[in-house]
Structures are given as structure tokens and as C-alpha cells.
Design a protein around this motif. Sequence first.
Motif, mmCIF file in Angstrom:
data_model
loop_
_atom_site.group_PDB
_atom_site.id
_atom_site.type_symbol
_atom_site.label_atom_id
_atom_site.label_comp_id
_atom_site.label_asym_id
_atom_site.label_seq_id
_atom_site.Cartn_x
_atom_site.Cartn_y
_atom_site.Cartn_z
ATOM 1 N N UNK A 456 0.814 -1.213 0.000
ATOM 2 C CA UNK A 456 0.000 0.000 0.000
ATOM 3 C C UNK A 456 0.848 1.264 0.000
ATOM 4 N N UNK A 457 0.403 2.238 -0.779
ATOM 5 C CA UNK A 457 0.995 3.575 -0.776
ATOM 6 C C UNK A 457 0.405 4.348 0.405
ATOM 7 N N UNK A 458 1.208 4.740 1.391
ATOM 8 C CA UNK A 458 0.662 5.400 2.577
ATOM 9 C C UNK A 458 0.001 6.737 2.287
ATOM 10 N N UNK A 459 0.281 7.326 1.134
ATOM 11 C CA UNK A 459 -0.335 8.600 0.775
ATOM 12 C C UNK A 459 -1.616 8.429 -0.036
ATOM 13 N N UNK A 460 -2.000 7.171 -0.309
ATOM 14 C CA UNK A 460 -3.217 6.917 -1.091
ATOM 15 C C UNK A 460 -3.998 5.761 -0.461
ATOM 16 N N UNK A 461 -4.463 6.018 0.754
ATOM 17 C CA UNK A 461 -5.204 5.003 1.506
ATOM 18 C C UNK A 461 -6.649 5.454 1.678
ATOM 19 N N UNK A 462 -7.568 4.584 1.273
ATOM 20 C CA UNK A 462 -8.997 4.857 1.364
ATOM 21 C C UNK A 462 -9.595 3.952 2.429
ATOM 22 N N UNK A 463 -10.313 4.535 3.387
ATOM 23 C CA UNK A 463 -11.070 3.769 4.366
ATOM 24 C C UNK A 463 -12.532 3.816 3.953
ATOM 25 N N UNK A 483 -4.035 8.731 9.329
ATOM 26 C CA UNK A 483 -3.820 7.415 8.713
ATOM 27 C C UNK A 483 -4.492 7.243 7.364
ATOM 28 N N UNK A 484 -5.489 8.083 7.060
ATOM 29 C CA UNK A 484 -6.327 7.832 5.893
ATOM 30 C C UNK A 484 -6.391 9.064 5.004
ATOM 31 N N UNK A 485 -6.336 8.823 3.695
ATOM 32 C CA UNK A 485 -6.340 9.916 2.729
ATOM 33 C C UNK A 485 -7.742 10.322 2.342
ATOM 34 N N UNK A 486 -8.641 9.336 2.228
ATOM 35 C CA UNK A 486 -10.032 9.568 1.821
ATOM 36 C C UNK A 486 -10.916 8.608 2.615
ATOM 37 N N UNK A 487 -12.136 9.054 2.919
ATOM 38 C CA UNK A 487 -13.107 8.179 3.572
ATOM 39 C C UNK A 487 -14.394 8.075 2.770
#
Length: 606
Positions: A456-463, A483-487
Motif C-alpha cells: 500500500x501507498x501510505x499517501x493513497x489510503x482509502x477507508x 492514517x487515511x487519505x479519503x473516507x
Amino acid sequence: MTESNGAQNPAPTPSMPDWEKRFRAPRVSLPDWAQDAPHRSLFVSNATGTYELYAWDRTTGEQRQATDRANGTTDGVLSPDGGWIWWFDDTDGDEFGVWRRQPFDGGDDSEAVPGLAPSYPAGLALGRDGHTAVVGRSTDEDGTTIHVVRPGSQDPVEIYRHRESAGVGDLSHDGTLIAIEHTEHGDAMHSSLRVVRLDGSTVAELDDTAGGTKELGLEVLGFAPVDGDTRLLVGHQRRGRWEPMVWDVASGEQHDLALDLPGDVSAEWYPDGSALLIAHSFEARGELFRHDLASARTTRLDTPVGSVSGAAARPDGSVEYLWSSAAEPPAVRSTEGGVVLDPPGMRAPRSVPVEDVWVDGPGGRVHALVQKPEGASGPLPTVFEVHGGPTWHDSDSFAAGPAAWVDHGFAVVRVNYRGSTGYGREWTDALKHRVGLIELEDIAAVREWAITSGLADPDRLVLAGGSWGGYLTLLGLGTQPGSWTVGLAAVPVADYVAAYEDEMEALKALDRTLFGGSPEQVPERFTASSPLTYVDDVKAPVFISAGVNDPRCPIRQIDNYVDRLAAREAVHEVYRYDAGHGSLVVDERIKQLGLELDFARRHLPR
């Protein structure tokens, strides 16, 4: 803000992207059949673009759409003689309504039980005489009630009432005994059993919560399908996982099967009552067995590796089952070979297999399922797709949503956090009191693995997630803001106190069990577990979708959360649609996922 009434989209075409075809491709449920007329079946299909009930005459091959409502219908039961289809009629997905029935061969619908006011359903059992019905109801005013309709009687008779949640388990084959699951002890996660006569008088009780052991639950799996047979198949958790046993409610004798299987085990009767069809779920996969009661011999049935999401034994001894894997779309198969019920039209495109990952978490090893584009290497933009329930689990089964993200270049990680089923009773029950926060600890551990492993790319994490998964998404965005880029939260709990005030009574009982009391009794626990508490800490752009008629995650509490986001001009979008806790309209599901994909594209760094 956008709104929708689920307008129809075009039918599937070869030029459509694969992710959309997976939603549009016709699907069918495992067909149910009438006990005394096994050639008559009932199933659910999305063939018209909305999930509806279909009648199927296996003798002639004729299939007929039985229901047709704007927001779909999935709750239906065949009468044992095959003469009637009973279906639940609510208003636009609000789950509050009445049972109706129509002739199997077609005809006008009529109210099945005149005299009963609308309610939330709490189980239904139909007698083989064609007239007896046992109807469970739940309302805020009455708690749970159970009524019996008998031959020659015009009015339903109430035989059970309690403030705590309960439900109709089954009606014996000869129509004289009713099995009830109840939570009169106040623990909505672990039921006790009572068997009563049609007048409500008690025949037998089974309570594994007695003696201070409150976390041992029971469930009704069904009476033996033989006249005069007083054996009841029961699920129990006495050895830390779900297992079946046979309880003779007349003699009190309990026959523990003690099957040598490591996961959760359920069962149902073969039609002659001599054997049990065993369904075994272990580490996100399922398999089937036949267990002969006289010899105690257990034989594995030949099914492919993947998930079995339903199975039933036919009168000829064959078993029909609904199977899929993460890569292969679902099909109704038979142990005799071949596909039993093949819907018309295009078949859903396959996806990629799932990989198993085990990560050390604060409460033990956490099982996660990973999919990624074929041939791709990390670090990849990654969606953590969180399952609902919370007492549910992700499995090696076909899912159009995760497959769509893979098609768009994302890795997808699904975490069976503490609270999930399939890993033993202690794992399922671990989320009490620190609700939401415990699940997020497990998700955080898997997130750390995904980054350090190079996936995983830590700058492109979707929850992302729906229902309880939507709740965990909002709670995670607030408690883990870095921790999350987008929700992406669908039909979530957002303001837990307001949700408790507005939700259906059965869910209030569940929340009291999870939190150890009501918001008035344990306000600090509700505050600690409510996404609204942390809304001012949310940094990631958030997309929220919600059904305006949702009785489980009501719209008011979502509006409270959105108002707080808007007050501080946080980046967010809200999509409201005309349905309840999710939509049964295929076009609507496609639209929602399309909006989520677009939101992620616009807010993730390139």
C-alpha cells in the motif's frame, strides 16, 4: 449534495466496463422449495434491474416474477403445500410493514394476516395445513410479540410478549410446537430458547446463559421434518464456536454431535430426518458434509474451494448450494453435478483471486483478505473495505464492489476484525464496551502491515465501508486522522446517541448489550465510540451516502454529523437516495459506486 430516486439505467451491453457488468449480470439466490411440493420453488433475482421474488415450477420450467416494487423485494416464504407465496411489504425500504400473500401460479396480493398492524418482522413460520401461521412482530411500543393464526379463526391470537428482542424460530412438522429465540435475560447477542404449544404454554426451555454465563448463545436450526418428531436442531457455543446438536424437546435429551471441524458449524435436516447437512465455515471459506445420525458418520461433499453461502438437501438426497469465490461469480450448483438455476443474459466477468494475510494484532492474529490487479506491484493505492455487521465476516466470495476497485488499479484489503464471525466466540464477543475502537485497532495493525510489506501507498489510503463498516469508517477518520487519505461511508452510524434514539427497538437492545447499557446509563461509552465526538479532528475528504428511509442507521443522526462537517467547511459530499439500509435497485448501486470512484479519483494524489 446530490439526490436520487433510483432512475433506470440502460441494460448491460458488451461495451460496458467489466465493473459495471458485474453489477448488471443477472444473479439468483439459492431457491427455496415447498416442503410438500418440492417442484415449486421461490428465489430472488435482479434480472429486471431490481431484486425481486420469482416463482419457479421445476416440472414445467416456468419462471414468473412474483413481486414488482420500485425499491425491490427480498423477504419471501413459500407455504409448505406450495400454494402460496408470502412476502413482506414495507415502505421504500423502511422494513416496517405487513405480510402479504399471492397464489403461487399468480393472482392478486392480499393481506396475509388481517388484524395485525404494521411492524418490523420478527420471524414467520407456516403450517402444513395451509392455514396455521406463526407471526413475529417488533415495535417500539410493544417490544416483541408473537401471534398465531389457526384454522377457523379470523383473528390472530397473541401468545408471547416481551420488551426484549425475540423471534419465531420454527414450527414443528405437525404444527403443534413453536420454537422461540428470546433474549429476556437482556443480552441481545446471545439468545435462549423456549418451545411452546400453539396456546403459548411452555413445553421446554434451553438457556445457556443461566448460572452467570451470559455469553453462550443458542439458535434454532429447525424441527425434524417428520410428523410427531419432537427433535429440534439447535446451534450452540459451548466449546467456543458455533456447533449443532439435537435436542428432543419432549424428553429433554440432548445429542451433542461433537464434529471434528475447526470452524463454525451450522446444519439443517435432510428431508427424511435421518441425516444432517453440515455447513462448515473456517478462515473465510466454506464446505459441506453429510452427517448420518444413526452411524455418526460424517462424509465431505464435493464442492470447489471458495464460499458456500447457502445449501439445502433435496428429497432425492442431492444437495443444492450457492457457491462463489473472489475470482468466480456465484452459481447455484448441485452435488449431482452442473448448475441448477442459470439466470438469463450475460455472465458476470470474473475477477482476481483473493490472498490470505495474517497479521499480529493487539487482540491476537487478524485475518485479512487481499486482492490486487493482476501483475501489479506496490506500493498501490489501497482501499480498506470494512465489512458490516459487526457480527459478520468477509470471505473468499464474489463481490462486485471490491472487484471494481481492482479494475481501477487499487489493491483491496478486507479485515476480519474482532467482532467478526468465523473465528470463535471470544473473537466475536471481544468488541463489547469499547465499541468501534477495538475493531479499529485491528484495522490499524493490518494497515501497518500493508504499508511495510510494500503493498500500500501510505499517501493513497482509502477507508471505506457500509453499515457497521460505514460507522467504522467515520470513527476511523476521526480517531486516526493521519492514517487515511479519503473516507467513503455508506449508511453509517455517525452520531451514536441520536442513532440509538431513532433506530428500531431490536437494534436498541443490541446496542445496550454492546455498550453495557443505554446512553443514559453509560454516556461515557457512547461518547467514546461516537464518530460525532471526533468530527472536528477529521482531515480526510469524506463521502457519505445514506438511505432516507433507513431504520437501522437513521438519516437524522447522519445529518447531525454532516452539519458539523459543513460548519467547519471540511471537504465532504453527501448523497441521499430513496431507500432504506441500502438499495435493491441495480442502477442505484452502480451510481453509488460510480460516485465513490469519482470522489476518490478527485481527492487522492496522483
